[in-house]
Design a protein around this motif. Structure first.
Motif, mmCIF file in Angstrom:
data_model
loop_
_atom_site.group_PDB
_atom_site.id
_atom_site.type_symbol
_atom_site.label_atom_id
_atom_site.label_comp_id
_atom_site.label_asym_id
_atom_site.label_seq_id
_atom_site.Cartn_x
_atom_site.Cartn_y
_atom_site.Cartn_z
ATOM 1 N N ALA A 142 -5.819 3.808 2.330
ATOM 2 C CA ALA A 142 -4.994 2.680 1.889
ATOM 3 C C ALA A 142 -4.911 1.619 2.978
ATOM 4 C CB ALA A 142 -3.600 3.163 1.508
ATOM 5 N N THR B 251 -5.565 9.953 2.832
ATOM 6 C CA THR B 251 -5.350 8.984 1.757
ATOM 7 C C THR B 251 -4.612 7.760 2.296
ATOM 8 O OG1 THR B 251 -5.248 10.841 0.221
ATOM 9 C CG2 THR B 251 -4.524 8.708 -0.604
ATOM 10 N N LEU C 188 0.826 4.152 -2.939
ATOM 11 C CA LEU C 188 0.620 5.586 -2.696
ATOM 12 C C LEU C 188 1.788 6.420 -3.210
ATOM 13 C CD1 LEU C 188 -0.941 5.584 0.869
ATOM 14 C CD2 LEU C 188 -2.063 6.166 -1.281
ATOM 15 N N SER D 16 0.823 -1.210 0.000
ATOM 16 C CA SER D 16 0.000 0.000 0.000
ATOM 17 C C SER D 16 0.860 1.264 0.000
ATOM 18 C CB SER D 16 -0.974 0.017 1.183
ATOM 19 O OG SER D 16 -0.281 0.087 2.410
ATOM 20 N N LEU E 231 -7.926 4.975 -4.614
ATOM 21 C CA LEU E 231 -6.826 5.831 -4.186
ATOM 22 C C LEU E 231 -6.415 6.791 -5.300
ATOM 23 C CD1 LEU E 231 -4.738 3.176 -2.255
ATOM 24 C CD2 LEU E 231 -6.017 5.089 -1.263
#
Length: 186
Positions: free
Chosen positions: A166, A162, A140, A136, A175
């Protein structure tokens, strides 16, 4: 922002899985190296480039991060045989070099908010060496690259929200929608 014709992510958010996007991430570092060589040695192809790279990594705190990262790319790790600092998380020599890279200098580009260069640096580093980083987090970091390259920077609240999404299992599409719609522009 442009779509990658190979993976259809916003460039270079397809890295490290998409070879084209990975090349674009590497180019962020390489352009800094070429500028350094031209400024310091009057050429982008000096005959002793490896020696220059060794000099740079011996004093990472005296050089911009892009120069330091590119210098490490020119050196081979004696332990794992890969590019120094980019080997697997189990490689002690690469872990040590990876830590030293963070002592390099960060200078924000003209016209970007303070902190953009730091964010870009961290995201490039994670994207280029995802080993040992959660899936994750890598997701990102790579999704953020197009926004950061455009000179934008999420607020702390946006980044934290955010990250929480995630951690709660949001999909890549969810996302990406937040990153590109709320952090920047599509």
């Amino acid at each position: 922002m442009r779509r990658c014709p190979e993976c259809e992510h916003w460039e270079p958010a397809g890295a490290p899985g998409c070879a084209r996007c990975a090349g674009l991430v590497d180019e962020i570092v390489e352009e800094g190296w070429r500028a350094f060589l031209m400024r310091e040695f009057g050429t982008t192809a000096p005959p002793d480039e490896r020696l220059i790279a060794e000099m740079v990594v011996d004093e990472p705190d005296k050089h911009p991060w892009r120069v330091v990262d590119a210098a490490y790319d020119r050196l081979t790790c004696a332990e794992c045989g890969g590019r120094l600092s980019r080997g697997p998380v189990t490689c002690a020599a690469c872990n040590l070099a990876n830590g030293f890279r963070y002592s390099a200098i960060e200078i924000d580009r003209p016209g970007v908010p303070p902190g953009n260069e730091h964010a870009l640096r961290v995201n490039v580093s994670v994207t280029r060496r995802p080993d040992g980083i959660s899936e994750s987090e890598v997701l990102l970091r790579r999704l953020s690259l197009p926004i950061l390259l455009d000179g934008l920077l999420p607020t702390t609240a946006q980044a934290q929200a955010t990250k929480a999404m995630a951690n709660d299992g949001a999909t890549e599409a969810e996302l990406a929608a937040v990153v590109y719609a709320e952090w920047g522009r599509v």
